[in-house]
Write a protein that holds these residues in place. Sequence first.
Motif, PDB file in Angstrom:
ATOM      1  N   UNK A 133       0.814  -1.212   0.000  1.00 25.57           N
ATOM      2  CA  UNK A 133       0.000   0.000   0.000  1.00 25.57           C
ATOM      3  C   UNK A 133       0.849   1.265   0.000  1.00 25.57           C
ATOM      4  N   UNK A 134       2.177   1.102   0.144  1.00 25.00           N
ATOM      5  CA  UNK A 134       3.047   2.266   0.181  1.00 25.00           C
ATOM      6  C   UNK A 134       4.071   2.273  -0.932  1.00 25.00           C
ATOM      7  N   UNK A 135       5.076   1.395  -0.826  1.00 19.90           N
ATOM      8  CA  UNK A 135       6.208   1.442  -1.750  1.00 19.90           C
ATOM      9  C   UNK A 135       5.812   1.181  -3.201  1.00 19.90           C
ATOM     10  N   UNK A 136       5.084   0.092  -3.458  1.00 19.97           N
ATOM     11  CA  UNK A 136       4.803  -0.272  -4.844  1.00 19.97           C
ATOM     12  C   UNK A 136       3.924   0.742  -5.582  1.00 19.97           C
ATOM     13  N   UNK A 137       2.809   1.206  -4.995  1.00 14.93           N
ATOM     14  CA  UNK A 137       2.016   2.211  -5.716  1.00 14.93           C
ATOM     15  C   UNK A 137       2.788   3.499  -5.993  1.00 14.93           C
ATOM     16  N   UNK A 138       3.607   3.928  -5.035  1.00 19.72           N
ATOM     17  CA  UNK A 138       4.338   5.173  -5.222  1.00 19.72           C
ATOM     18  C   UNK A 138       5.390   5.036  -6.318  1.00 19.72           C
ATOM     19  N   UNK A 139       6.126   3.913  -6.327  1.00 16.62           N
ATOM     20  CA  UNK A 139       7.145   3.714  -7.354  1.00 16.62           C
ATOM     21  C   UNK A 139       6.522   3.530  -8.738  1.00 16.62           C
ATOM     22  N   UNK A 140       5.368   2.889  -8.807  1.00 13.40           N
ATOM     23  CA  UNK A 140       4.692   2.751 -10.091  1.00 13.40           C
ATOM     24  C   UNK A 140       4.335   4.123 -10.663  1.00 13.40           C
ATOM     25  N   UNK A 141       3.966   5.044  -9.787  1.00 11.26           N
ATOM     26  CA  UNK A 141       3.556   6.384 -10.208  1.00 11.26           C
ATOM     27  C   UNK A 141       4.726   7.355 -10.330  1.00 11.26           C
ATOM     28  N   UNK A 142       5.938   6.893 -10.023  1.00  8.96           N
ATOM     29  CA  UNK A 142       7.095   7.770 -10.175  1.00  8.96           C
ATOM     30  C   UNK A 142       7.296   8.719  -9.022  1.00  8.96           C
ATOM     31  N   UNK A 143       6.778   8.358  -7.843  1.00  5.18           N
ATOM     32  CA  UNK A 143       6.967   9.190  -6.660  1.00  5.18           C
ATOM     33  C   UNK A 143       8.219   8.804  -5.897  1.00  5.18           C
TER      34      UNK A 143
END
Length: 506
Positions: free
Chosen positions: A218-228
């Motif tokens: 819920x934290x690392x993967x969604x953010x990295x997918x979005x380029x955050x």
Amino acid sequence: MLNHGIGTWVNRRAQRMREDSAIAFRDRRIGYEELDERILRLADALRTRGVRAGDRVAYLGNNHPSFLESLFATTMLGAIFVPLNTRLAPPEIEFAVDNSGATTLIFQDVLLDLARAGTWSTSAQRRICVGGDDIPGVEDYDAVVASGADEYVDVPVTLDDAALILYTSGTTGYPKGAVLTHGNLTWNTFNALVDYGIGSGERVLLISPMFHVASLGMGALPILLQGGTVILHERFDPGEVLHAIQSEQVTMLSGVPTTYQLIEEHPDWATTDLSSLRHLTCGGSSMPKRMLEAYEQRGLHFSCGYGMTETSPGATAMPPHMSMEKMGSSGLKQFFTDVKIVGPEGGMLPPGDVGEILVSGPNVISEYWRRPEATAEAIVDGWLHTGDLGYLDEDGYLFIVDRLKDMIISGGENIYSAEVEGAIMQIPEISAVALIGVPDPKWGEVPLAVATLDEGAHLTAADVIARLDGRLAKYKIPRDVVFVDELPRTASGKIRKGDLREQYAR
């Protein structure tokens, strides 16, 4: 690309945002291009050392860039990543490594003693240490990375292939390895993007360890997918969290009620600039009204949710604007997930009726590692039987009522009664025991053991706790042990834990 799994995400993102910050750790900033290069080199180095598709690579460490590098490098090869809970005792670590059949272990130098005690005699005979060198039989992590070629390794990977094995506490005394596929993690990420409104440029602060699927999924993967940017803290400290929110302009924070309470109670709470925060997610248990009000006074709203390792982990999520109106609820089913309530005979129940919570969707696992009997029991006709009791209101909001499996949640950690009871019953003087959760102002609840002794035996609570030390993770060890002459039982001989909770859980 032949690889359709999560292992390619950073590589694909680096082609679009090379200089943008992917990870912030201590004083270090790692851009997407640098992170991609390190992942490529590590993947090639692991491949050179014999890691192939389907092999298992275990990781023992706290939040650190090497965790994410190892995850993506392993899955880029089509191999399976096995993150280990650093709070486990050596025998528990040993079980997870041997059960998974991991042949490679990557660990942090600060955990050398635990790695030696828990893994040196296991199947993981190829060992790599982060931050340490000159250890006999162990390679230095940075040297391993440097030895690899900066070339993309395109291995066929489908969304149905296994990506992670995460070990959950066992209701029968043995942990189960939940197999999360690339598809499970991908669809869970889609759920998070839709339900939490995660956009590009987000900056998430991870205060919970990534060996827990909530922090990762819920934290690392969604953010990295979005380029955050993923900001990593090795351990939780409320003062450091407040400082980071202001200095790093954090936009997203995930935690459990205990962590949010400690943040709000810190002396710097009132003077810290929290205006950058847009997303607060919370799991583990419902957020008390006082805490909701304290954060809403600062203009902050929670999205509480319900889920578990087997759902990668999301099942439901609360729309933030409804957190007060639906207080006590775990929210609506996530966008690509279904939730229903069934009775003892398996029929779906109407709104308001309490029954077992079942979850279905592409984020739900399809198996436990090498446990076909456990898989068949938990997953029936595509529906995961959670073992939790709850109800849906007329608007579709889920309310958790109880736990069929007698699970205790202490500070966000799951404790299964049967596992701890089994360990206590190995103490010769104990004739019977029941573990229950009792309220605790800091951790939400803590385990309490109620036990009977063999005739003529003498034992103290301190004796029991001392004998469990080193055999169980410290958070699983009962905070206290109460000795009684007889445990309350049903006519069939089952212990009436409800009676014990009424007597002690006050």
